[in-house]
Design a protein around this motif. Structure first.
Motif, PDB file in Angstrom:
ATOM      1  N   PHE A 165      -6.308   8.878   3.483  1.00 30.35           N
ATOM      2  CA  PHE A 165      -7.116   8.132   2.504  1.00 30.35           C
ATOM      3  C   PHE A 165      -6.185   7.508   1.479  1.00 30.35           C
ATOM      4  O   PHE A 165      -5.044   7.949   1.307  1.00 30.35           O
ATOM      5  CB  PHE A 165      -8.143   9.045   1.813  1.00 30.35           C
ATOM      6  CG  PHE A 165      -7.548  10.287   1.184  1.00 30.35           C
ATOM      7  CD1 PHE A 165      -7.017  10.255  -0.091  1.00 30.35           C
ATOM      8  CD2 PHE A 165      -7.526  11.492   1.890  1.00 30.35           C
ATOM      9  CE1 PHE A 165      -6.478  11.398  -0.669  1.00 30.35           C
ATOM     10  CE2 PHE A 165      -6.984  12.639   1.320  1.00 30.35           C
ATOM     11  CZ  PHE A 165      -6.458  12.603   0.034  1.00 30.35           C
ATOM     12  N   GLY A 166      -6.657   6.450   0.846  1.00 32.31           N
ATOM     13  CA  GLY A 166      -5.863   5.799  -0.188  1.00 32.31           C
ATOM     14  C   GLY A 166      -6.759   5.386  -1.341  1.00 32.31           C
ATOM     15  O   GLY A 166      -7.694   4.606  -1.164  1.00 32.31           O
TER      16      GLY A 166
ATOM     17  N   ARG B 134       0.876  -6.772  -4.465  1.00 28.03           N
ATOM     18  CA  ARG B 134       0.236  -7.792  -3.640  1.00 28.03           C
ATOM     19  C   ARG B 134       0.263  -9.114  -4.369  1.00 28.03           C
ATOM     20  O   ARG B 134       0.293  -9.153  -5.598  1.00 28.03           O
ATOM     21  CB  ARG B 134      -1.217  -7.413  -3.329  1.00 28.03           C
ATOM     22  CG  ARG B 134      -1.293  -6.286  -2.320  1.00 28.03           C
ATOM     23  CD  ARG B 134      -2.689  -5.897  -1.969  1.00 28.03           C
ATOM     24  NE  ARG B 134      -2.669  -4.565  -1.362  1.00 28.03           N
ATOM     25  CZ  ARG B 134      -3.736  -3.891  -0.972  1.00 28.03           C
ATOM     26  NH1 ARG B 134      -4.929  -4.417  -1.115  1.00 28.03           N
ATOM     27  NH2 ARG B 134      -3.625  -2.703  -0.433  1.00 28.03           N
TER      28      ARG B 134
ATOM     29  N   GLN C   3      -1.668   3.196  -6.148  1.00 32.55           N
ATOM     30  CA  GLN C   3      -2.525   3.897  -5.201  1.00 32.55           C
ATOM     31  C   GLN C   3      -2.094   5.357  -5.111  1.00 32.55           C
ATOM     32  O   GLN C   3      -0.979   5.713  -5.496  1.00 32.55           O
ATOM     33  CB  GLN C   3      -2.393   3.283  -3.791  1.00 32.55           C
ATOM     34  CG  GLN C   3      -3.085   1.942  -3.629  1.00 32.55           C
ATOM     35  CD  GLN C   3      -3.090   1.472  -2.175  1.00 32.55           C
ATOM     36  OE1 GLN C   3      -2.261   1.876  -1.370  1.00 32.55           O
ATOM     37  NE2 GLN C   3      -4.036   0.601  -1.843  1.00 32.55           N
TER      38      GLN C   3
ATOM     39  N   PHE D  60      -4.822   1.354  10.803  1.00 28.31           N
ATOM     40  CA  PHE D  60      -4.164   2.654  11.018  1.00 28.31           C
ATOM     41  C   PHE D  60      -5.127   3.823  11.052  1.00 28.31           C
ATOM     42  O   PHE D  60      -4.701   4.972  11.152  1.00 28.31           O
ATOM     43  CB  PHE D  60      -3.089   2.885   9.956  1.00 28.31           C
ATOM     44  CG  PHE D  60      -3.445   2.330   8.602  1.00 28.31           C
ATOM     45  CD1 PHE D  60      -3.172   1.000   8.299  1.00 28.31           C
ATOM     46  CD2 PHE D  60      -4.051   3.127   7.643  1.00 28.31           C
ATOM     47  CE1 PHE D  60      -3.513   0.476   7.063  1.00 28.31           C
ATOM     48  CE2 PHE D  60      -4.380   2.601   6.408  1.00 28.31           C
ATOM     49  CZ  PHE D  60      -4.113   1.262   6.109  1.00 28.31           C
TER      50      PHE D  60
ATOM     51  N   SER E 279       0.420   3.591   2.100  1.00 32.43           N
ATOM     52  CA  SER E 279       0.346   4.120   3.467  1.00 32.43           C
ATOM     53  C   SER E 279       1.698   4.295   4.177  1.00 32.43           C
ATOM     54  O   SER E 279       1.824   5.199   5.005  1.00 32.43           O
ATOM     55  CB  SER E 279      -0.597   3.266   4.311  1.00 32.43           C
ATOM     56  OG  SER E 279      -1.879   3.221   3.709  1.00 32.43           O
TER      57      SER E 279
ATOM     58  N   GLN F  53       0.870  -1.176   0.000  1.00 32.62           N
ATOM     59  CA  GLN F  53       0.000   0.000   0.000  1.00 32.62           C
ATOM     60  C   GLN F  53       0.911   1.230   0.000  1.00 32.62           C
ATOM     61  O   GLN F  53       2.110   1.123   0.250  1.00 32.62           O
ATOM     62  CB  GLN F  53      -0.875  -0.006   1.254  1.00 32.62           C
ATOM     63  CG  GLN F  53      -0.071  -0.268   2.538  1.00 32.62           C
ATOM     64  CD  GLN F  53      -0.932  -0.551   3.760  1.00 32.62           C
ATOM     65  OE1 GLN F  53      -2.151  -0.478   3.690  1.00 32.62           O
ATOM     66  NE2 GLN F  53      -0.303  -0.864   4.883  1.00 32.62           N
TER      67      GLN F  53
ATOM     68  N   GLY G  94     -10.006   3.672   0.538  1.00 32.81           N
ATOM     69  CA  GLY G  94     -10.141   3.444   1.971  1.00 32.81           C
ATOM     70  C   GLY G  94      -9.744   4.744   2.645  1.00 32.81           C
ATOM     71  O   GLY G  94      -8.942   5.509   2.101  1.00 32.81           O
ATOM     72  N   ALA G  95     -10.304   5.012   3.806  1.00 30.76           N
ATOM     73  CA  ALA G  95      -9.981   6.285   4.462  1.00 30.76           C
ATOM     74  C   ALA G  95     -10.351   6.215   5.930  1.00 30.76           C
ATOM     75  O   ALA G  95     -10.964   5.236   6.387  1.00 30.76           O
ATOM     76  CB  ALA G  95     -10.736   7.429   3.787  1.00 30.76           C
TER      77      ALA G  95
ATOM     78  N   GLU H 203      -1.993   7.884  -1.961  1.00 32.11           N
ATOM     79  CA  GLU H 203      -2.232   8.065  -0.539  1.00 32.11           C
ATOM     80  C   GLU H 203      -2.431   9.546  -0.262  1.00 32.11           C
ATOM     81  O   GLU H 203      -1.823  10.391  -0.919  1.00 32.11           O
ATOM     82  CB  GLU H 203      -0.986   7.570   0.218  1.00 32.11           C
ATOM     83  CG  GLU H 203      -1.202   7.406   1.692  1.00 32.11           C
ATOM     84  CD  GLU H 203      -1.956   6.109   1.986  1.00 32.11           C
ATOM     85  OE1 GLU H 203      -2.178   5.312   1.053  1.00 32.11           O
ATOM     86  OE2 GLU H 203      -2.318   5.907   3.158  1.00 32.11           O
TER      87      GLU H 203
HETATM   88  N1  PHE Z   1      -3.934   1.453   2.603  1.00 30.69           N
HETATM   89  C1  PHE Z   1      -5.346   1.089   2.516  1.00 30.69           C
HETATM   90  C2  PHE Z   1      -5.498  -0.060   1.506  1.00 30.69           C
HETATM   91  O1  PHE Z   1      -4.575  -0.315   0.777  1.00 30.69           O
HETATM   92  C3  PHE Z   1      -6.180   2.254   2.096  1.00 30.69           C
HETATM   93  C4  PHE Z   1      -6.212   3.340   3.125  1.00 30.69           C
HETATM   94  C5  PHE Z   1      -5.345   4.392   3.065  1.00 30.69           C
HETATM   95  C6  PHE Z   1      -7.140   3.278   4.171  1.00 30.69           C
HETATM   96  C7  PHE Z   1      -5.377   5.399   4.004  1.00 30.69           C
HETATM   97  C8  PHE Z   1      -7.178   4.267   5.113  1.00 30.69           C
HETATM   98  C9  PHE Z   1      -6.316   5.319   5.026  1.00 30.69           C
HETATM   99  O2  PHE Z   1      -6.520  -0.685   1.423  1.00 30.69           O
END
Ligand code: PHE
Length: 339
Positions: free
Chosen positions: A307-308, A194, A208, A251, A170, A168, A283-284, A210
């Motif tokens: 968020f991502g 992945r 992604q 997280f 993140s 990710q 996702g966030a 971020e």
């Molecule tokens: N890293 C998460 C994913 O890959 C997405 C995400 C990013 C969620 C930042 C919350 C905050 O699914």
């Protein structure tokens, strides 16, 4: 031939050179006078038959004749050449042009650029991080439990016990917070990896973006929602619908998944959105206090959200691409549609 006749031959040949209208005519003139059986050449050959007393004067005049004709031809040649490049027949305006193919950005790059532009208008700057990450940045600091299944060999591509291909973007949050004090307002586009099987909506190597905003004044879930709604409208147009669904990420707390209205059916429900009318794009959530502790921030004194987004997902929705695999095949018929 006497000196007078030589003089006449000289003016005749110089006239002929002047009159030559193009390179071919000039070449004919050259052959006529200076060629192997040309008239000037004949004069030179006849030198040996001239009575010795007259030879010096005649020889001098003959040489002058030959040099004059040679010089005139060279001069005319140059004049014709420059005339041709300036305006002459060498350029045919009626010919079809020569088409040079121009390259263009890959649709995924176009999306990344557009996302960066949209977020830059509300104060986000672009941050960067490596594809190979530490276990700490990708998992531990992001509050992933030590035996969480996402760390498993079957999900994550490990390089050593401590290094992996980031699953990710993140970990760039962690890098950013370790590197500076709040406020931090960044987005980070990048590759992620992945151990997934490729199908119409999954890839083992996708992208992604971020986003992270942390400040020393209160930041709420409403701010996150407003930011993502602003982004959705800018990226997809006014008509786009956005919804948040409760979710879990280690997280963030609370966490949400973010859906946009389905691009294929416009929300009515179809096969692509599995009849729901929505497509998951991000996702966030609000950054978990435990994450702040890992990077040395005081969780009592900072507030923030993260968020991502999946870049491919956004590109699929924006451009109506039905299969993620099109992005990786480099089929020019596909890529040229984004020029
Ligand atoms: N890293 C998460 C994913 O890959 C997405 C995400 C990013 C969620 C930042 C919350 C905050 O699914």
């Amino acid at each position: 031939m006497n000196l007078e006749e030589l003089e006449a031959l000289k003016s005749e040949s110089l006239e002929a050179v002047k009159a030559a209208a193009d390179a071919a005519a000039l070449e004919a003139v050259r052959v006529k006078y200076l060629g192997r059986s040309g008239t000037v050449t004949a004069v030179m050959k006849s030198l040996k038959d001239v009575p010795p007393a007259e030879r010096p004067a005649f020889g001098k005049a003959a040489n002058a004749l030959r040099q004059a004709v040679e010089a005139a031809i060279a001069e005319r040649q140059a004049a014709l050449a420059s005339e041709e490049t300036a305006s002459g027949p060498a350029f045919d305006y009626t010919m079809p042009g020569r088409w040079s193919e121009s390259g263009s950005l890959h649709p995924l790059s176009m999306v990344v650029k557009e996302v960066a532009r949209i977020f830059s208008r509300i104060g986000f700057t672009v941050a960067d991080g490596p594809d190979i990450e530490t276990k700490f940045n990708n998992f531990t600091a992001l509050n992933t439990a030590p035996h969480h299944p996402s760390m498993d060999q079957s999900d994550t591509l490990w390089i050593t016990d401590d290094l992996l291909l980031r699953t990710q973007t993140s970990p760039v949050q962690i890098r950013a917070m370790l590197a500076r004090k709040p406020p931090v307002r960044i987005i980070c586009p990048g590759r992620t990896y992945r151990r997934d099987t490729m199908d119409a909506t999954h890839s083992a190597n996708f992208h992604q973006i971020e986003g992270l905003y942390v400040d020393t004044k209160p930041v709420s879930l409403a701010d996150l929602k407003a930011t993502l709604a602003y982004f959705a409208r800018e990226m997809m147009g006014e008509g786009i619908g956005v919804r948040f669904r409760p979710h879990f990420f280690p997280f963030t707390e609370p966490s949400v998944e973010v859906d946009f209205t389905c691009h294929v059916c416009g929300g009515k429900g179809c096969r692509v959105c599995k009849q729901s009318g929505w497509i998951e794009v991000a996702g966030a959530g609000m950054v978990d206090p435990r994450v702040y502790r890992h990077v040395g921030y005081d969780p009592e004194k900072v507030w923030g959200y993260a968020f991502g987004f999946g870049v491919e997902r956004i590109a699929m929705i924006k451009y109506g691409v039905p299969d993620i695999r099109y992005f990786y095949e480099n089929d020019l018929r596909f890529l040229k549609q984004f020029r």
